[in-house]
Design an enzyme around this catalytic site. Sequence first.
Site, PDB file in Angstrom:
ATOM      1  N   CYS A   2       0.735  -0.979  -0.037  1.00 24.18           N
ATOM      2  CA  CYS A   2      -0.089   0.544  -0.439  1.00 24.18           C
ATOM      3  C   CYS A   2       0.865   1.202  -0.322  1.00 24.18           C
ATOM      4  CB  CYS A   2      -0.645   0.080   0.736  1.00 24.18           C
ATOM      5  SG  CYS A   2      -1.975  -1.180   1.206  1.00 24.18           S
ATOM      6  N   ARG A  27       4.129  -0.485  -4.784  1.00 24.44           N
ATOM      7  CA  ARG A  27       3.604  -1.048  -3.645  1.00 24.44           C
ATOM      8  C   ARG A  27       2.283  -1.535  -3.366  1.00 24.44           C
ATOM      9  NH1 ARG A  27       6.542   0.945   0.798  1.00 24.44           N
ATOM     10  NH2 ARG A  27       8.396   2.023   0.597  1.00 24.44           N
ATOM     11  N   TRP A  75      -2.743  -2.422  -1.380  1.00 23.37           N
ATOM     12  CA  TRP A  75      -3.200  -4.414  -1.573  1.00 23.37           C
ATOM     13  C   TRP A  75      -3.602  -4.713  -0.401  1.00 23.37           C
ATOM     14  CZ3 TRP A  75      -0.402  -7.772   0.965  1.00 23.37           C
ATOM     15  CH2 TRP A  75      -0.076  -9.230   0.397  1.00 23.37           C
ATOM     16  N   GLY A 101      -1.401  -1.191   6.890  1.00 25.00           N
ATOM     17  CA  GLY A 101      -1.214  -2.189   7.651  1.00 25.00           C
ATOM     18  C   GLY A 101      -3.127  -2.832   8.231  1.00 25.00           C
ATOM     19  N   GLU A 482      16.054 -18.711  -4.929  1.00 23.11           N
ATOM     20  CA  GLU A 482      15.770 -18.032  -5.203  1.00 23.11           C
ATOM     21  C   GLU A 482      15.968 -17.613  -7.273  1.00 23.11           C
ATOM     22  OE1 GLU A 482      15.298 -12.858  -5.594  1.00 23.11           O
ATOM     23  OE2 GLU A 482      15.223 -14.872  -4.683  1.00 23.11           O
ATOM     24  N   LYS A 486      11.426 -16.683  -8.793  1.00 21.36           N
ATOM     25  CA  LYS A 486      11.042 -15.132  -9.084  1.00 21.36           C
ATOM     26  C   LYS A 486      10.493 -15.803 -10.863  1.00 21.36           C
ATOM     27  CE  LYS A 486      13.974 -12.000  -7.791  1.00 21.36           C
ATOM     28  NZ  LYS A 486      13.090 -12.232  -6.473  1.00 21.36           N
ATOM     29  N   GLU A 489       7.038 -16.216  -9.164  1.00 21.78           N
ATOM     30  CA  GLU A 489       7.060 -14.743  -8.568  1.00 21.78           C
ATOM     31  C   GLU A 489       6.616 -13.481 -10.081  1.00 21.78           C
ATOM     32  OE1 GLU A 489       8.937 -11.979  -5.343  1.00 21.78           O
ATOM     33  OE2 GLU A 489      10.177 -12.639  -7.230  1.00 21.78           O
ATOM     34  N   HIS A 505      14.615 -38.472  -3.512  1.00 28.16           N
ATOM     35  CA  HIS A 505      14.310 -38.563  -1.840  1.00 28.16           C
ATOM     36  C   HIS A 505      12.315 -38.088  -2.004  1.00 28.16           C
ATOM     37  CE1 HIS A 505      17.693 -39.895   0.782  1.00 28.16           C
ATOM     38  NE2 HIS A 505      17.857 -39.028  -0.188  1.00 28.16           N
ATOM     39  N   LYS A 604       5.825  -4.393  -2.586  1.00 27.59           N
ATOM     40  CA  LYS A 604       7.319  -4.327  -3.310  1.00 27.59           C
ATOM     41  C   LYS A 604       7.460  -4.709  -1.585  1.00 27.59           C
ATOM     42  CE  LYS A 604      11.019  -3.565  -4.390  1.00 27.59           C
ATOM     43  NZ  LYS A 604      11.767  -4.444  -5.385  1.00 27.59           N
TER      44      LYS A 604
END
Length: 609
Positions: A2, A27, A75, A101, A482, A486, A489, A505, A604
């Site tokens: 947000c 954001r 968001w 929040g 990572e 990516k 995402e 396994h 973000k």
Amino acid sequence: MCGIVGAVANRNVSKILLEGLKRLEYRGYDSAGLAVVDDQGALAVCKRQGKVVNLEHAVEENNVVGHTGIAHTRWATHGKPSQKNAHPHASAARVAVVHNGIIENFAQLREQLEESGYHFESDTDTEVIVHLLHQELSEGHNLLASVQRVIPKLEGAYGLATFSIDNPSTVVVARSGSPLVIGVGIEENFIASDQLALRQVTDQFVYLEEGDIAEVRVDGFEIYQDGTQVEREKVQITAAADSADKGEFRHFMLKEIYEQSAVIKDTLQGRINQTDIVEQAFGADAKYALENVKAVQIVACGTSYHAATVAKYWIEQYANIVCRVEVASEFRYRKVVVQPNTLLLTISQSGETADTLAALRLAKTLGYISTMTVCNVAQSSLVRESDIALMTHAGPEIGVASTKAFTTQLTALLLLTVYLAKHNGMKAEEVKDIVEQLHRLPELIDQAIELNDTIESVFESFADKHHALFLGRGIMYPVAMEGALKLKEISYIHAEAYPAGELKHGPLALVDDNMPVVAVAPNDELLEKLKSNLEEVQARGGRLFVFADQHVEFASSEDVELIKLPNIPEILAPIIFTIPLQLLSYHVALLKGTDVDQPRNLAKSVTVE
């Protein structure tokens, strides 16, 4: 998570608010809205689902004009993305609120307000705030007093901004767990959740601290802590600190991938000379703590957690110090046993990650020798509240999927490793060798980026894929993690990473010609082990995509795509091998037609739990 913008001026603020929202759209981008006091002294609210451009068109069509206003890009947490759930929220056309929040006791507060006759128009937790403020205003309190009376009733984390037609030239803000900053102008003042939103109108900022409430007017502002007026330092931010423009690039993410050699050079500058690290660059407060560290506890989230996991390998191998790594949201909810002389290290791009910040605050009660943060934002809460700050110099990272922030974190963590190793027995020649390799790092990154066209061509076959497996061994396992993060995402392909030795396994059951397997293969002591693991994939009909050091002998075949990187020093491999994985995810996302910079459901800076 947000974005908040607000302004009090002697001119129309609608365009200022919209520009601020555009700068904060990374954001949150589920919906957006603004509210102003119009020329007739009435409250005008305009909201739209989707991105800020939708709101911009609505503001123009409806001629929303005013000298005082607040705005928000959302968001979603409580309530799905929709126009009714967009901020600002208003009560009785008298008072409006925007909020970042989560209000944890909103259900109880909502029930009480409904019993008092208030009608709720949204599904959000935020709406309880605006009705509580209306109650206080109706009892004769001014806006500042109303906020001060409402805040103790709220449980959770928040940054909020509000104004009322009763006080048409005043915005009041409050911070608890979610960042807020005041932008200082000339006969006008501004507020935002991030300085980036206000760089078009000011370079002077005052950062609110935890628990601060501020009254912001055209002619100035006052800040209160527990009802007592306090002073906060004013900071000037240079233009270079937060320039955010895509330039010639199609997306911020690609621009930020290409910036990595430059920002890593900036992160190294002044911290290494030709043969050694410059210990003074860690700050005077670091010397005692770092030279006496016997163990390191790292807490982080998301991409920063992957950087932490790489650092664990480095710190234990080169500094011979015990290093533990934990996801911040888990660390803060269990009993923690602290060994003597343990350093608590947090890692965060924004410095406002809610779980990481809460972990730091918990750690301060547990007896750590010191607290340190690796962070990209100098005025962030983590930096201000940690004993030691090791700043990365990535500059603003606008793309939601982190790229340059990750590699600059790794660079800073490698510098920290060498510092610790020097004071734990590493010989001068070994230090010199690592420093010489660090000098080569920007050039090696540029060489890895030169693979862009090759990667674009090779990974066209991912266009119809729905799953992918990433493999690495040793220190390359968190790099594979990572890479998988990516891809999921920004392309929405389900991807997961495994240590290559774990194939037998369980994950091997997934391998077929529809499950591409991506592997990272530096020229290290685990190479032959990795080759054996990859042969298991080939034997099951899997299709392999292998990023390998140029000195690695690996036979290409119909089922194996081999992408050769330059010869890379072992200690730098986690940083360099990250680059082609970023490019992989970028090009696959383009093929999939997804929103690269603003992937669905993500934001973000995660400033809520």
